[in-house]
Every structure is written in structure tokens, then in C-alpha cells.
Design a protein around this motif. Structure first.
Motif, PDB file in Angstrom:
ATOM      1  N   LEU A 107       0.855  -1.180   0.000  1.00 24.54           N
ATOM      2  CA  LEU A 107       0.000   0.000   0.000  1.00 24.54           C
ATOM      3  C   LEU A 107       0.893   1.232   0.000  1.00 24.54           C
ATOM      4  N   VAL A 108       0.762   2.028  -1.059  1.00 23.72           N
ATOM      5  CA  VAL A 108       1.559   3.250  -1.211  1.00 23.72           C
ATOM      6  C   VAL A 108       0.568   4.394  -1.367  1.00 23.72           C
ATOM      7  N   GLY A 109       0.377   5.151  -0.286  1.00 20.01           N
ATOM      8  CA  GLY A 109      -0.635   6.201  -0.320  1.00 20.01           C
ATOM      9  C   GLY A 109      -2.003   5.583  -0.571  1.00 20.01           C
ATOM     10  N   GLN A 110      -2.691   6.064  -1.606  1.00 17.92           N
ATOM     11  CA  GLN A 110      -4.011   5.530  -1.934  1.00 17.92           C
ATOM     12  C   GLN A 110      -3.946   4.489  -3.052  1.00 17.92           C
ATOM     13  N   THR A 111      -2.735   3.961  -3.275  1.00 18.58           N
ATOM     14  CA  THR A 111      -2.537   3.004  -4.364  1.00 18.58           C
ATOM     15  C   THR A 111      -2.185   1.627  -3.822  1.00 18.58           C
ATOM     16  N   ARG A 112      -2.868   0.621  -4.356  1.00 20.08           N
ATOM     17  CA  ARG A 112      -2.510  -0.772  -4.102  1.00 20.08           C
ATOM     18  C   ARG A 112      -1.518  -1.171  -5.193  1.00 20.08           C
ATOM     19  N   VAL A 113      -0.323  -1.543  -4.790  1.00 24.13           N
ATOM     20  CA  VAL A 113       0.694  -2.008  -5.728  1.00 24.13           C
ATOM     21  C   VAL A 113       0.725  -3.528  -5.624  1.00 24.13           C
ATOM     22  N   HIS A 114       0.415  -4.185  -6.736  1.00 23.67           N
ATOM     23  CA  HIS A 114       0.443  -5.642  -6.798  1.00 23.67           C
ATOM     24  C   HIS A 114       1.649  -6.065  -7.623  1.00 23.67           C
ATOM     25  N   CYS A 115       2.487  -6.904  -7.071  1.00 19.89           N
ATOM     26  CA  CYS A 115       3.576  -7.525  -7.807  1.00 19.89           C
ATOM     27  C   CYS A 115       3.177  -8.980  -7.981  1.00 19.89           C
TER      28      CYS A 115
END
Length: 174
Positions: A107-115
Motif C-alpha cells: 500500500l503506497v498512499g491511496q494506491t494498491r501495488v500488486h507484484c
């Protein structure tokens, strides 16, 4: 209705993207193993998501296939007996296919980062900028592009369609 702006890109060095995402996140990495069964659906996409160790979800979403950031409108329901529902929906609508992946969530700010490590496809990064009610899709696109640059994700690697579509294309060309 919940909305997000999404970018999906093929990545050549998933470990490097994961490391950078972990540095940018204020939360610990979350490992998620999931299997998505997609059903035939004329008005959007309907999938049943099996989550290892968690309650499953039925997810309906609408999103255009286009280059770059895409606006998604989605709804979901938690499901207690996913195998039964999978059978019923398969009989009613037909199964389009299945996507199996190992996902690392940041979780980066309001962004879900999926790897994501997607079985049969390879490695991808997916950014989902969760929009507040007062935000426009264009604002979400700006956030997504800035985060792409910070993560080392290149515009030429952005994919225009979903994993399910990529799998179907691959299977049809084989």
C-alpha cells in the motif's frame, strides 16, 4: 460505487519492483495466493476469487481495454462456499477460464501495488489507485504515472487487457 484507476505492466525484474514498493509503503508486504475463475459475462467481467487462508470473493467489474490507465467500476461480495457458487455460475453462464497467481501487495498512499507472478504468463506489476469520491480519473492517472516512474515501470511494458485475456490470447496462438 468504488472506482480505481489501474495500470498493469509486464516487468523483467519483479524483485526490484517489490523492493522499491516495500521502500515506498508504510505497511508490511502481504503475500496473497489466489485463483480467479472468470465466467462468461456480456456487460463486464465476473470472477470468483479464491483466496488462500481467507474468505473468497465474487467480483463484478467494468473496465475498458485500452492502453495506459483504465477506470474500473467494481462491486464485490464475500463468499462462504465458493466451490458451490463456482459450480452454479459455471452451469448458468459458462466458465471463461482461470488465472492463478501469487501476489505481493503493498500500500503506497491511496494506491494498491500488486507484484504478480501469473502462472503461464510471467511477472507483472499492477497499480490500482483507489479514487476518493471527490477525485477524477485524470487525478488518478497522474498518481499512477508518478508511481510508475518511482517503481521503474516503463510505458512500453503497459498491458491493455486483463490477465484472463492475455491467457486466452496465448492459448489461441499456441
Amino acid at each position: 460505487m468504488p472506482r480505481n484507476v489501474e495500470i498493469k505492466a509486464r516487468v523483467s525484474n519483479l524483485d526490484a519492483v517489490r523492493l522499491r514498493a516495500a521502500q515506498l509503503s508504510n505497511f508490511p508486504e502481504k503475500l496473497i495466493r489466489q485463483r480467479d475463475t472468470f465466467f462468461q459475462c456480456d456487460s463486464g467481467r465476473l470472477k470468483l476469487r479464491f483466496l488462500e487462508g481467507e474468505e473468497s470473493q465474487l467480483i463484478f467489474y467494468q473496465r475498458d481495454d485500452q492502453e495506459g490507465p483504465k477506470l474500473s467500476n467494481y462491486h464485490w461480495a464475500d463468499i462462504g462456499k465458493p466451490e458451490v457458487l463456482e459450480n452454479v455460475l459455471g452451469l448458468a453462464y459458462g466458465v471463461k477460464g482461470t488465472v492463478i497467481k501469487t501476489r505481493y501487495l503493498y500500500l503506497v498512499g491511496q494506491t494498491r501495488v500488486h507484484c504478480d507472478q501469473v502462472e503461464g504468463l510471467g511477472d507483472f506489476a499492477e497499480l490500482e489507485v483507489v479514487l476518493r469520491d471527490d477525485q477524477t480519473p485524470e487525478e488518478g492517472e497522474v498518481i499512477a504515472h508518478e508511481l510508475m516512474a518511482e517503481l521503474g515501470i516503463f510505458k512500453e511494458d503497459v498491458q491493455s487487457c486483463a490477465y484472463m485475456d492475455l491467457i486466452l490470447k496465448k492459448n489461441n496462438s499456441s
